[in-house]
Scaffold this active site. Structure first.
Site, short mmCIF file in Angstrom:
data_model
loop_
_atom_site.label_atom_id
_atom_site.label_comp_id
_atom_site.label_asym_id
_atom_site.label_seq_id
_atom_site.Cartn_x
_atom_site.Cartn_y
_atom_site.Cartn_z
N GLN A 1 0.84 -1.20 0.00
CA GLN A 1 0.00 0.00 0.00
C GLN A 1 0.88 1.25 0.00
O GLN A 1 1.66 1.50 0.92
CB GLN A 1 -0.95 0.04 1.20
CG GLN A 1 -2.03 1.10 0.95
CD GLN A 1 -2.88 1.41 2.16
OE1 GLN A 1 -2.37 1.61 3.24
NE2 GLN A 1 -4.19 1.50 1.96
N TYR B 1 -5.78 10.93 3.91
CA TYR B 1 -4.39 11.19 3.55
C TYR B 1 -4.33 11.98 2.23
O TYR B 1 -5.35 12.38 1.70
CB TYR B 1 -3.59 9.88 3.55
CG TYR B 1 -3.59 9.27 4.94
CD1 TYR B 1 -2.95 9.93 6.00
CD2 TYR B 1 -4.29 8.10 5.24
CE1 TYR B 1 -2.99 9.43 7.29
CE2 TYR B 1 -4.33 7.59 6.53
CZ TYR B 1 -3.68 8.26 7.55
OH TYR B 1 -3.73 7.77 8.84
N ARG C 1 -7.58 2.14 -2.96
CA ARG C 1 -8.45 2.13 -1.78
C ARG C 1 -9.04 3.52 -1.55
O ARG C 1 -8.33 4.52 -1.58
CB ARG C 1 -7.68 1.71 -0.54
CG ARG C 1 -8.59 1.40 0.64
CD ARG C 1 -7.79 0.95 1.83
NE ARG C 1 -8.51 -0.07 2.59
CZ ARG C 1 -8.55 -0.10 3.93
NH1 ARG C 1 -7.91 0.78 4.64
NH2 ARG C 1 -9.21 -1.06 4.57
N GLY D 1 -9.30 -6.49 8.94
CA GLY D 1 -8.21 -5.75 9.56
C GLY D 1 -7.91 -6.29 10.94
O GLY D 1 -7.08 -7.17 11.13
N ARG D 2 -8.65 -5.77 11.92
CA ARG D 2 -8.39 -6.19 13.31
C ARG D 2 -8.45 -7.70 13.49
O ARG D 2 -7.61 -8.26 14.20
CB ARG D 2 -9.33 -5.44 14.26
CG ARG D 2 -8.84 -4.00 14.46
CD ARG D 2 -9.84 -3.10 15.14
NE ARG D 2 -10.81 -2.58 14.17
CZ ARG D 2 -11.49 -1.46 14.32
NH1 ARG D 2 -11.33 -0.73 15.41
NH2 ARG D 2 -12.34 -1.05 13.40
#
Ligand code: PHB
Length: 368
Positions: free
Chosen positions: A101, A187, A235, A325-326
């Site tokens: 990424q 971002y 993404r 993810g988690r």
């Protein structure tokens, strides 16, 4: 043995995946210091998770200016490229596939993290209502409000696109199977997409055609660098407000982006749900459904799903593959757990960011 849809193979872009379980990009702040260099510990962590159909690496800064948190890895020095090779080799040896990424944080940074203590860069000189993470000269570290950024002049934008191209080149040299352009979560690229953070009056700001321009130039640069659009993903986080972004009309903004992406035949479009940071986002489900219908390629959906809701997202046609993810932090053997219908470990929030093995490579598998 489960017949969960998540366990069915699929071709995603140019890759054949043995299942539809994706490891989401996850910041862990465990690069070796000094130099933000990936090392053996990171290779061990990723190889433990090579059961995923595809791993997407943690967000990785493409240039020194792209960093917004202490100890996150980069891919702009020779040492970092060599360090990442440990990870890609280990993942491939374990039978996995991994994309990098590509990350530029834009205004989500601090003068302490920037070369020569400079101001971070942004579409416009508007400070984000958000925090980053800094280390002081004396070694102490703490969260800090982001610094006031300077607006990128139009003449500097080709340099930003080139930094993504160089990041792509470096990632491929490090042995990655492809790259994901990080245009989500407030971002740099998301700052250009969203109307609130982009107040530019040149051809990169204002109407939607202008706000998507930089993202598309970056995507095109990544594709031409890799030489295979099936090894480039993107993404986005429509309606997300993390890191202080806000867009006046997410349906219009992301519909236009998707219309442009449709002609590029990327590996995938990766959407992360806005509620991963908490909060409620009225109308998100309808927005997601509309964007799914507009996008002609394959879609990765990420955020708060389990084995059942993940399979349901695919079965209903909303997603082609699902990212976790988690759950992947806490369950290195996530695919085996789905196969066995086993319970999932919970994460320890205290060990998410920074540190070493604890809370990183020591989560138990079903076999102990
Ligand atoms: C984070 O470091 O908190 C972080 C990084 C990348 C994201 C989201 C959060 O996309």
């Amino acid at each position: 043995m489960s017949d969960n849809t998540l366990l069915k193979p699929i071709r995603l872009g140019s890759l054949d995946l043995p299942n539809r379980v994706i490891m989401a990009p996850l910041t862990r702040q465990r690069a070796q210091q000094p130099g933000n260099i990936p090392h053996q510990l990171n290779a061990t962590y990723y190889a433990q998770r090579a059961n995923a159909g595809l791993i997407i690496s943690e967000a990785t800064q493409i240039c020194a200016e792209g960093q917004g948190y202490a100890w996150t890895p980069g891919v702009h020095s020779a040492e970092q490229i060599a360090g990442w090779k440990l990870t890609t080799d280990a993942v491939h040896k374990a039978g996995g596939r991994i994309f990098m990424q590509l990350w530029h944080v834009g205004r989500i940074s601090h003068t302490l993290l920037q070369p020569n203590g400079a101001a971070p860069v942004a579409p416009s000189a508007i400070q984000a209502k958000a925090e980053c993470y800094v280390q002081e000269a004396d070694g102490s570290h703490h969260k800090a409000p982001t610094s006031m950024p300077r607006a990128l002049p139009t003449e500097e934008l080709p340099g930003i696109v080139e930094a993504y191209a160089q990041g792509t080149r470096n990632a491929m040299e490090a042995g990655f199977d492809g790259v994901e352009v990080h245009a989500a979560n407030g971002y740099l690229l998301d700052q250009f997409l969203c109307s609130d953070s982009n107040q530019r009056t040149d051809s990169y700001g204002g109407r939607v055609e202008n706000r998507v321009r930089l993202v598309l130039e970056v995507v095109d640069a990544a594709v031409s660098t890799v030489g295979d659009s099936g090894r480039v993903g993107i993404r986005i986080s429509p309606m997300g407000t993390f890191n202080g972004v806000d867009d006046a009309n997410p349906l219009e903004t992301f519909s236009h982006l998707i219309k442009e992406l449709n002609s590029r035949q990327l590996a995938y479009l990766h959407i992360n749900k806005p509620d991963w940071v908490g909060g409620t986002y009225e109308g998100f489900d309808e927005l997601l459904q509309a964007l799914r219908e507009q996008y002609s390629g394959q879609l990765i959906l990420c955020g708060g799903m389990d084995a059942n809701s993940g399979a349901e997202a695919i079965d209903s046609g909303l997603a082609d593959v699902v990212a976790f993810g988690r759950p992947y932090i806490a369950n290195p053997d996530l695919v085996a757990r789905i196969q066995a219908g086993a319970e999932w470990n919970n994460i320890n929030p205290a060990t998410l960011y920074g540190g070493a093995e604890i809370g990183y490579t020591d989560y138990p598998t079903l076999n102990g």
